[in-house]
Design an enzyme around this catalytic site. Structure first.
Site, PDB file in Angstrom:
ATOM      1  N   LYS A  19       0.839  -1.206   0.000  1.00  9.70           N
ATOM      2  CA  LYS A  19       0.000   0.000   0.000  1.00  9.70           C
ATOM      3  C   LYS A  19       0.867   1.245   0.000  1.00  9.70           C
ATOM      4  O   LYS A  19       2.013   1.233   0.439  1.00  9.70           O
ATOM      5  CB  LYS A  19      -0.901   0.015   1.243  1.00  9.70           C
ATOM      6  CG  LYS A  19      -1.891  -1.145   1.307  1.00  9.70           C
ATOM      7  CD  LYS A  19      -2.944  -0.998   0.262  1.00  9.70           C
ATOM      8  CE  LYS A  19      -3.965  -2.116   0.350  1.00  9.70           C
ATOM      9  NZ  LYS A  19      -4.772  -2.195  -0.830  1.00  9.70           N
ATOM     10  N   CYS A  20       0.281   2.341  -0.435  1.00  5.94           N
ATOM     11  CA  CYS A  20       0.907   3.653  -0.449  1.00  5.94           C
ATOM     12  C   CYS A  20       1.491   3.952   0.940  1.00  5.94           C
ATOM     13  O   CYS A  20       0.817   3.693   1.936  1.00  5.94           O
ATOM     14  CB  CYS A  20      -0.147   4.694  -0.823  1.00  5.94           C
ATOM     15  SG  CYS A  20       0.445   6.379  -0.869  1.00  5.94           S
ATOM     16  N   PRO A  21       2.711   4.428   1.022  1.00  4.15           N
ATOM     17  CA  PRO A  21       3.613   4.911  -0.024  1.00  4.15           C
ATOM     18  C   PRO A  21       4.660   3.889  -0.460  1.00  4.15           C
ATOM     19  O   PRO A  21       5.599   4.239  -1.167  1.00  4.15           O
ATOM     20  CB  PRO A  21       4.307   6.088   0.647  1.00  4.15           C
ATOM     21  CG  PRO A  21       4.478   5.618   2.061  1.00  4.15           C
ATOM     22  CD  PRO A  21       3.202   4.821   2.355  1.00  4.15           C
ATOM     23  N   ASP A  46      -2.032  -1.487  -5.560  1.00  3.86           N
ATOM     24  CA  ASP A  46      -2.458  -0.299  -4.820  1.00  3.86           C
ATOM     25  C   ASP A  46      -3.251   0.617  -5.749  1.00  3.86           C
ATOM     26  O   ASP A  46      -2.717   1.091  -6.751  1.00  3.86           O
ATOM     27  CB  ASP A  46      -1.231   0.431  -4.268  1.00  3.86           C
ATOM     28  CG  ASP A  46      -1.584   1.679  -3.474  1.00  3.86           C
ATOM     29  OD1 ASP A  46      -2.778   1.938  -3.237  1.00  3.86           O
ATOM     30  OD2 ASP A  46      -0.656   2.400  -3.078  1.00  3.86           O
ATOM     31  N   ASP A  52       0.111   8.048  -7.860  1.00 12.07           N
ATOM     32  CA  ASP A  52       1.433   8.162  -7.240  1.00 12.07           C
ATOM     33  C   ASP A  52       2.593   7.887  -8.193  1.00 12.07           C
ATOM     34  O   ASP A  52       3.595   8.609  -8.171  1.00 12.07           O
ATOM     35  CB  ASP A  52       1.549   7.211  -6.049  1.00 12.07           C
ATOM     36  CG  ASP A  52       0.605   7.573  -4.913  1.00 12.07           C
ATOM     37  OD1 ASP A  52       0.120   8.725  -4.879  1.00 12.07           O
ATOM     38  OD2 ASP A  52       0.354   6.707  -4.057  1.00 12.07           O
TER      39      ASP A  52
END
Length: 82
Positions: A19-21, A46, A52
């Site tokens: 998942k982010c980041p 993600d 992103d």
């Protein structure tokens, strides 16, 4: 070099499940070890990666050569800046 040849020579970096980041952080670290002009496929699940990864490429000066929706998420072809 043709686009097809670039796609075939690129390494694949499987970041599915992160998942982010983390996808951006890991892609940045991996690209830092690669030669300028090298290509890297980044695979991710993600949903925020579609925002992103392009932003990361723009900020760091890399070329985003492809962005594809795949069954499990997305994949991006990044060409490291020279």
């Amino acid at each position: 070099m043709t686009a097809t040849a670039a796609r075939e020579e690129a390494e694949v970096y499987d970041l599915r499940g992160l998942k982010c980041p983390l996808p951006v952080m890991k892609a940045r670290k991996r690209l830092s070890t690669m030669a300028g002009g090298a290509a890297l496929w980044v695979e991710t699940t993600d949903p925020l990666a579609v925002i992103d990864i392009p932003h990361f490429c723009h900020e760091d000066g890399h070329a985003l050569e492809a962005s594809e929706r795949v069954e499990a998420g997305h994949r991006f072809l990044i060409r490291k800046k020279v």
